[in-house]
Scaffold this active site. Structure first.
Site: not given
Length: 506
Positions: A208, A400, A404
């Protein structure tokens, strides 16, 4: 589940009623006030505002929303009142889909079964029956059962002692426990030995962006003044944004910390939804906002090639310059990508909910060859599913945010940032990096590989010595003391070797 409101304000019969969100039908109109979460997916039919979509996309910068724009459940309305025509029922909203994805993504998880459990289940009965056969069959076929049976019984007992799988049954799990302990000393929490096993075989890493490779906090990058110097442009922008709780306002104030103490007079502060803020600063009309605000003021703005969010400033209707604000890349992100490639990870991908130009800039800075931008959680799940199907080896996802959680649960091994990461991400992940440093992923992989190497050493040590003594025992060349060493002695050696895993990566 806090991102999914249980109630909604719906317009029915000319009045606004508070009802359960599950009872709102597609086509009805809901009202979302500032500070409230959007309860259902829909389209804005009246109003203008900014939405915090970090729970859905991971994008830190609020999105400007006006009539005709699609909005998603779980977003937070920051400023104006929005009237939204519902497009999907409650159970099919974006927030509901996130929760459903987390619940079911585990079904697609690839887990390494414990080798030693399978091994012992087959191995133990085999060696017991082999020992019985060794004790009974040779005397029966020799024709002198009474005289030869004691000799073959002794050999069978040696065979049974040697073949006892204590060294494997004790040392292999202990090796993985040691690896988990060694990782925890480095600030890496691993939720099971099987995750170390998978991490060691990782060949593809998917990141990410916001909060993982970047800090997720905005800061002023460059200042391009036209009518004044850089300091004065920052001075004006910081004062106009004095009362703003917007992340951009905070970034401008941080860039000019003297703003709160220099005694400058600021009056008639007005926030214009979807444009910016204007105020009188020492008698001058100062506008700080986007290009729409500049056009409304009649100021001829200039574009900036710098990636990020561009804040334009006008003084008394004249264009004064612009300030570029962006999310800073973490100091060790570039080193992490480089080190992963050195370790044999041949594919590094970035999936982000941020805009294309921002994602491209970060990917270029970090030398990431593959990236996908403007992704919702469902898009990330589909992208990761395709990556896993093409990989042919372990795939790790590092993230995080709440958004996600589904992909963290789906990946062969999910790695969450624990310092600032959301509870949902930490719960869904298999490995947690407690200090939010992406470089700890390299440390985790190194520890996992070293742990697996030690486990293999123990397997070969135990099996090698046992096979040698078993062969000698079959022909009557091994003593009981040799059998005891092949069992207890090898177990002690294997356990001592397993304890090396406690040191983590060397």
């Amino acid at each position: 589940m806090d991102i999914r409101p249980d109630t909604a304000m719906v317009e029915r019969g000319g009045e606004a009623l508070q009802v359960e969100a599950a009872n709102v039908l597609p086509g009805e109109t809901i009202v979302v006030k500032p500070g409230e979460r959007v309860p259902l997916d829909g389209e804005v039919i009246e109003g203008m505002s900014q939405l915090n979509t970090v729970a859905l996309t991971g994008e830190s910068l609020p999105r400007e929303t006006t009539v005709g724009d699609a909005v998603f459940a779980g977003s937070v309305n920051l400023s104006g009142v929005l009237h939204i025509r519902v497009s999907k029922p409650y159970g099919e909203s974006t927030a509901s889909k996130i929760i459903e994805l987390v619940e079911h993504a585990g079904e697609h998880k690839s887990r390494s079964e414990a080798f030693i459990t399978r091994f012992a289940r087959v191995y133990t009965p085999v060696v017991v029956f082999a020992a019985l056969a060794l004790a009974l069959l040779p005397p029966l076929f020799s024709g002198a059962f009474a005289t030869t049976f004691p000799t073959w019984l002794h050999r069978a007992l040696i065979f049974l002692v040697v073949s006892c799988p204590c060294a494997l049954v004790l040392s292999i799990p202990l090796t993985f426990f040691g690896g988990i302990g060694g990782a925890s000393r480095k600030g890496i929490l691993v939720k099971g030995g099987n995750h170390l096993d998978t991490l060691a075989r990782t060949g593809t890493v998917v990141f990410d962006k916001t909060g993982t490779l970047t800090h997720g906090k905005f800061a002023v990058e460059v200042v391009h003044p036209e009518q004044c110097d850089e300091r004065h442009l920052l001075h004006l922008a910081a004062h106009v944004e004095h009362f703003s709780n917007h992340p951009i306002g905070a970034a401008l104030r941080d860039a000019f910390p003297e703003e709160s103490t220099d005694g400058c007079r600021v009056e008639e502060v007005e926030e214009v939804a979807g444009q910016g803020v204007r105020a009188l600063v020492e008698g001058h009309r100062v506008c700080v906002g986007n290009r729409r605000m500049m056009e409304a003021e009649g100021a001829t703005w200039r574009d900036c090639p710098h990636p990020g969010t561009i804040i334009h400033v006008a003084i008394d209707g004249e264009y004064a310059g612009h300030i570029a604000i962006s999310d800073k890349v973490k100091a060790d992100s570039e080193q992490t990508i480089s080190h992963l490639r050195e370790m044999g990870v041949h594919r590094v991908v970035m999936l982000t909910g941020d805009r294309e130009e921002v994602a491209a800039a970060v990917a270029s800075q970090l030398n990431i060859d593959e990236y996908k931008a403007a992704m919702l959680p469902t898009d990330k799940v589909e992208a990761l599913r395709n990556i896993i199907a093409d990989a042919g080896h372990g795939v790790a996802f590092v993230g995080d945010g709440i958004n996600d959680a589904p992909v963290l649960a789906m990946a062969d091994v999910g790695v969450a940032m624990g310092g600032l990461g959301s509870d949902a991400a930490i719960e869904a992940a298999d490995v947690v990096l407690m200090d939010d440093q992406p470089s700890k992923l390299c440390t985790a992989i190194a520890i996992a590989r070293r742990t697996l190497t030690i486990a293999r050493e123990n397997v070969w040590l135990a099996i090698g010595i046992k096979v040698a003594v078993l062969a000698l025992a079959t022909f009557g060349l091994a003593t009981m003391w040799m059998a005891v060493f092949a069992d207890v002695g090898v177990t002690v050696l294997a356990v001592l070797n397993a304890m090396r895993a406690l040191r983590g990566a060397e």
